[in-house]
Design a protein around this motif. Sequence first.
Motif, PDB file in Angstrom:
ATOM      1  N   LEU A 165       0.828  -1.211   0.000  1.00  0.00           N
ATOM      2  CA  LEU A 165       0.000   0.000   0.000  1.00  0.00           C
ATOM      3  C   LEU A 165       0.860   1.257   0.000  1.00  0.00           C
ATOM      4  O   LEU A 165       0.528   2.252  -0.652  1.00  0.00           O
ATOM      5  CB  LEU A 165      -0.931  -0.006   1.213  1.00  0.00           C
ATOM      6  CG  LEU A 165      -1.958  -1.142   1.284  1.00  0.00           C
ATOM      7  CD1 LEU A 165      -2.735  -1.075   2.599  1.00  0.00           C
ATOM      8  CD2 LEU A 165      -2.912  -1.107   0.100  1.00  0.00           C
ATOM      9  N   PHE A 166       1.971   1.227   0.724  1.00  0.00           N
ATOM     10  CA  PHE A 166       2.910   2.352   0.690  1.00  0.00           C
ATOM     11  C   PHE A 166       3.473   2.535  -0.715  1.00  0.00           C
ATOM     12  O   PHE A 166       3.453   3.640  -1.275  1.00  0.00           O
ATOM     13  CB  PHE A 166       4.070   2.108   1.666  1.00  0.00           C
ATOM     14  CG  PHE A 166       3.836   2.607   3.058  1.00  0.00           C
ATOM     15  CD1 PHE A 166       3.921   3.959   3.350  1.00  0.00           C
ATOM     16  CD2 PHE A 166       3.553   1.724   4.083  1.00  0.00           C
ATOM     17  CE1 PHE A 166       3.719   4.425   4.637  1.00  0.00           C
ATOM     18  CE2 PHE A 166       3.351   2.175   5.376  1.00  0.00           C
ATOM     19  CZ  PHE A 166       3.431   3.533   5.659  1.00  0.00           C
ATOM     20  N   ARG A 167       3.996   1.458  -1.271  1.00  0.00           N
ATOM     21  CA  ARG A 167       4.728   1.567  -2.530  1.00  0.00           C
ATOM     22  C   ARG A 167       3.836   1.910  -3.717  1.00  0.00           C
ATOM     23  O   ARG A 167       4.308   2.462  -4.712  1.00  0.00           O
ATOM     24  CB  ARG A 167       5.493   0.266  -2.798  1.00  0.00           C
ATOM     25  CG  ARG A 167       6.631   0.024  -1.814  1.00  0.00           C
ATOM     26  CD  ARG A 167       7.420  -1.227  -2.130  1.00  0.00           C
ATOM     27  NE  ARG A 167       6.656  -2.449  -1.902  1.00  0.00           N
ATOM     28  CZ  ARG A 167       6.011  -3.136  -2.821  1.00  0.00           C
ATOM     29  NH1 ARG A 167       6.024  -2.733  -4.089  1.00  0.00           N
ATOM     30  NH2 ARG A 167       5.348  -4.238  -2.519  1.00  0.00           N
ATOM     31  N   HIS A 168       2.547   1.593  -3.619  1.00  0.00           N
ATOM     32  CA  HIS A 168       1.627   1.867  -4.723  1.00  0.00           C
ATOM     33  C   HIS A 168       0.752   3.094  -4.461  1.00  0.00           C
ATOM     34  O   HIS A 168      -0.222   3.322  -5.182  1.00  0.00           O
ATOM     35  CB  HIS A 168       0.768   0.634  -5.002  1.00  0.00           C
ATOM     36  CG  HIS A 168       1.542  -0.492  -5.627  1.00  0.00           C
ATOM     37  ND1 HIS A 168       1.511  -0.774  -6.981  1.00  0.00           N
ATOM     38  CD2 HIS A 168       2.405  -1.394  -5.083  1.00  0.00           C
ATOM     39  CE1 HIS A 168       2.300  -1.811  -7.236  1.00  0.00           C
ATOM     40  NE2 HIS A 168       2.851  -2.206  -6.106  1.00  0.00           N
ATOM     41  N   GLY A 169       1.098   3.857  -3.434  1.00  0.00           N
ATOM     42  CA  GLY A 169       0.469   5.156  -3.233  1.00  0.00           C
ATOM     43  C   GLY A 169      -0.867   5.156  -2.527  1.00  0.00           C
ATOM     44  O   GLY A 169      -1.549   6.188  -2.497  1.00  0.00           O
ATOM     45  N   TYR A 170      -1.254   4.043  -1.904  1.00  0.00           N
ATOM     46  CA  TYR A 170      -2.525   4.010  -1.177  1.00  0.00           C
ATOM     47  C   TYR A 170      -2.383   4.620   0.217  1.00  0.00           C
ATOM     48  O   TYR A 170      -3.373   5.010   0.829  1.00  0.00           O
ATOM     49  CB  TYR A 170      -3.040   2.570  -1.062  1.00  0.00           C
ATOM     50  CG  TYR A 170      -3.470   1.995  -2.391  1.00  0.00           C
ATOM     51  CD1 TYR A 170      -4.773   2.147  -2.850  1.00  0.00           C
ATOM     52  CD2 TYR A 170      -2.559   1.315  -3.200  1.00  0.00           C
ATOM     53  CE1 TYR A 170      -5.171   1.628  -4.077  1.00  0.00           C
ATOM     54  CE2 TYR A 170      -2.942   0.795  -4.427  1.00  0.00           C
ATOM     55  CZ  TYR A 170      -4.246   0.955  -4.863  1.00  0.00           C
ATOM     56  OH  TYR A 170      -4.628   0.448  -6.080  1.00  0.00           O
ATOM     57  N   ILE A 171      -1.172   4.648   0.747  1.00  0.00           N
ATOM     58  CA  ILE A 171      -0.872   5.355   1.991  1.00  0.00           C
ATOM     59  C   ILE A 171       0.049   6.507   1.620  1.00  0.00           C
ATOM     60  O   ILE A 171       1.080   6.303   0.974  1.00  0.00           O
ATOM     61  CB  ILE A 171      -0.199   4.424   3.020  1.00  0.00           C
ATOM     62  CG1 ILE A 171      -1.122   3.246   3.351  1.00  0.00           C
ATOM     63  CG2 ILE A 171       0.155   5.189   4.292  1.00  0.00           C
ATOM     64  CD1 ILE A 171      -0.492   2.212   4.281  1.00  0.00           C
ATOM     65  N   LYS A 172      -0.319   7.708   2.028  1.00  0.00           N
ATOM     66  CA  LYS A 172       0.366   8.912   1.552  1.00  0.00           C
ATOM     67  C   LYS A 172       1.044   9.657   2.699  1.00  0.00           C
ATOM     68  O   LYS A 172       0.632   9.535   3.861  1.00  0.00           O
ATOM     69  CB  LYS A 172      -0.640   9.832   0.861  1.00  0.00           C
ATOM     70  CG  LYS A 172      -1.327   9.206  -0.353  1.00  0.00           C
ATOM     71  CD  LYS A 172      -2.357  10.148  -0.936  1.00  0.00           C
ATOM     72  CE  LYS A 172      -2.941   9.580  -2.235  1.00  0.00           C
ATOM     73  NZ  LYS A 172      -3.621   8.287  -2.015  1.00  0.00           N
ATOM     74  N   PRO A 173       2.082  10.451   2.387  1.00  0.00           N
ATOM     75  CA  PRO A 173       2.771  11.217   3.436  1.00  0.00           C
ATOM     76  C   PRO A 173       1.845  12.142   4.221  1.00  0.00           C
ATOM     77  O   PRO A 173       2.146  12.484   5.369  1.00  0.00           O
ATOM     78  CB  PRO A 173       3.822  12.018   2.652  1.00  0.00           C
ATOM     79  CG  PRO A 173       4.066  11.218   1.423  1.00  0.00           C
ATOM     80  CD  PRO A 173       2.740  10.601   1.079  1.00  0.00           C
ATOM     81  N   GLU A 174       0.737  12.543   3.628  1.00  0.00           N
ATOM     82  CA  GLU A 174      -0.206  13.421   4.331  1.00  0.00           C
ATOM     83  C   GLU A 174      -0.975  12.690   5.434  1.00  0.00           C
ATOM     84  O   GLU A 174      -1.584  13.332   6.296  1.00  0.00           O
ATOM     85  CB  GLU A 174      -1.205  14.021   3.331  1.00  0.00           C
ATOM     86  CG  GLU A 174      -0.598  14.999   2.338  1.00  0.00           C
ATOM     87  CD  GLU A 174       0.152  14.309   1.203  1.00  0.00           C
ATOM     88  OE1 GLU A 174       0.927  14.994   0.510  1.00  0.00           O
ATOM     89  OE2 GLU A 174      -0.030  13.077   1.011  1.00  0.00           O
ATOM     90  N   ASP A 175      -0.971  11.362   5.416  1.00  0.00           N
ATOM     91  CA  ASP A 175      -1.702  10.588   6.417  1.00  0.00           C
ATOM     92  C   ASP A 175      -0.960  10.627   7.749  1.00  0.00           C
ATOM     93  O   ASP A 175       0.249  10.383   7.809  1.00  0.00           O
ATOM     94  CB  ASP A 175      -1.862   9.135   5.959  1.00  0.00           C
ATOM     95  CG  ASP A 175      -2.643   9.020   4.658  1.00  0.00           C
ATOM     96  OD1 ASP A 175      -3.427   9.944   4.361  1.00  0.00           O
ATOM     97  OD2 ASP A 175      -2.455   8.014   3.946  1.00  0.00           O
ATOM     98  N   LEU A 176      -1.684  10.922   8.816  1.00  0.00           N
ATOM     99  CA  LEU A 176      -1.089  11.050  10.142  1.00  0.00           C
ATOM    100  C   LEU A 176      -0.482   9.720  10.583  1.00  0.00           C
ATOM    101  O   LEU A 176      -1.153   8.691  10.596  1.00  0.00           O
ATOM    102  CB  LEU A 176      -2.154  11.495  11.145  1.00  0.00           C
ATOM    103  CG  LEU A 176      -1.667  11.828  12.557  1.00  0.00           C
ATOM    104  CD1 LEU A 176      -0.689  12.999  12.514  1.00  0.00           C
ATOM    105  CD2 LEU A 176      -2.860  12.149  13.458  1.00  0.00           C
ATOM    106  N   GLY A 177       0.814   9.736  10.914  1.00  0.00           N
ATOM    107  CA  GLY A 177       1.515   8.527  11.331  1.00  0.00           C
ATOM    108  C   GLY A 177       2.248   7.832  10.201  1.00  0.00           C
ATOM    109  O   GLY A 177       2.747   6.714  10.379  1.00  0.00           O
ATOM    110  N   TYR A 178       2.350   8.479   9.041  1.00  0.00           N
ATOM    111  CA  TYR A 178       2.938   7.867   7.839  1.00  0.00           C
ATOM    112  C   TYR A 178       4.338   7.309   8.105  1.00  0.00           C
ATOM    113  O   TYR A 178       4.607   6.126   7.853  1.00  0.00           O
ATOM    114  CB  TYR A 178       2.987   8.914   6.727  1.00  0.00           C
ATOM    115  CG  TYR A 178       3.622   8.457   5.431  1.00  0.00           C
ATOM    116  CD1 TYR A 178       2.852   7.895   4.419  1.00  0.00           C
ATOM    117  CD2 TYR A 178       4.986   8.613   5.204  1.00  0.00           C
ATOM    118  CE1 TYR A 178       3.422   7.489   3.216  1.00  0.00           C
ATOM    119  CE2 TYR A 178       5.571   8.210   4.016  1.00  0.00           C
ATOM    120  CZ  TYR A 178       4.786   7.650   3.022  1.00  0.00           C
ATOM    121  OH  TYR A 178       5.363   7.250   1.841  1.00  0.00           O
TER     122      TYR A 178
END
Length: 374
Positions: free
Chosen positions: A348-361
């Motif tokens: 999910l990180f590598r394919h952009g489903y979790i983004k730096p804007e998400d709290l706790g990234y």
Amino acid sequence: MANSCCCYHLSHKLRSSISSLRNLPLTSSPFTRRRLKFPVSPSRRTHTLSAANHVHRCGFTWDDVFKLAETQQNDSSDLQGFFEKVKLCNRNSEMQCEFIPFVLEKRIVGYVHNRFADHLRGSEDVFIFPDDTSYGGNFGCYITLHPMIRTIEDRTRAVEDVIKCLGEELIPGIRNELYPVTSSFGMPEFFSLERAAAPYFGIKAYGVHMNGYVERDGQKYLWIGKRSEVKPTYPGMLDHLVAGGMPHGISCGENLVKECEEEAGIPRSISSGATAVGAVSYMDIDGYRFKRDVLFCYDLKLPEGFIPKNEDGEVESFKLVPVTHVANIIRRTQFFKANCNLVIIDFLFRHGYIKPEDLGYLELLQSLRSGDCS
């Protein structure tokens, strides 16, 4: 006197140990590592998990999986459920003080719970307990093999005899599958150990996990397997399309190709296109078991028309699931085998489903390698 059934008859013809390994430096000990603190990512809403938890306790079907994935409100920026799954693979770090270092040729190769170690003391011609605190621990000693057992083959046979004597009551699920015992990945092997016994000796174990995905109309889907209900470990739980431990005498790439064929019927012509994308690690203590695992992660983009077929009887069925739904299943349920969660979160990180804007990234990203990734 040693228990007669566990006695290892030493031969006068034992060869000398591998001299090149004698002076290798000591590995770092997790007893000296700082305890990892998982941050709590504040939730933006109250999670309602009662239905999912009830289904998990009673067993679940694919209908349950899709119903929960589709009906649960999806807030992609809420990482709390992911943090909880990472914690499930990194339990009881405060119990490390109950383990004794297992040392071979001046290298720490594992950790044995002090009470489990009591079962090894009767096999004094295989396991010895020198009084020495230089390797850490709280018991004034470490565990090693008898100095007369010097070769890889002799060590493997000696420890195997002891494990057979301990039996299924102490080490359940014996598979007659060997794992190499090393101080870290790629280092020389000291001996081979029964896979089921690996966590009881706290050795580092390695595996390969593959995300098999399809792109359709601009959306990504993951092939997910549901484990057979008759498997001795994690029956009926969700799993990767392909995953397997790293046995003795095979490379990661070849092991992945083998597992692809056995678990999903993926021919070499397709599986050879899998891309190595990194690794995740964790350290989990459960009673006498100390798991120190590293999983090598692979991605494989599959043809839209490919349908996986299990060849070894370990998977009940496969389903193609939208990645957004897979993320929701991980956040809201415990349907997946625990370590699969880490590999999919990494996806999910590598394919952009979790983004730096998400709290706790960044905290979540770091937590995927909570174990000794070496």
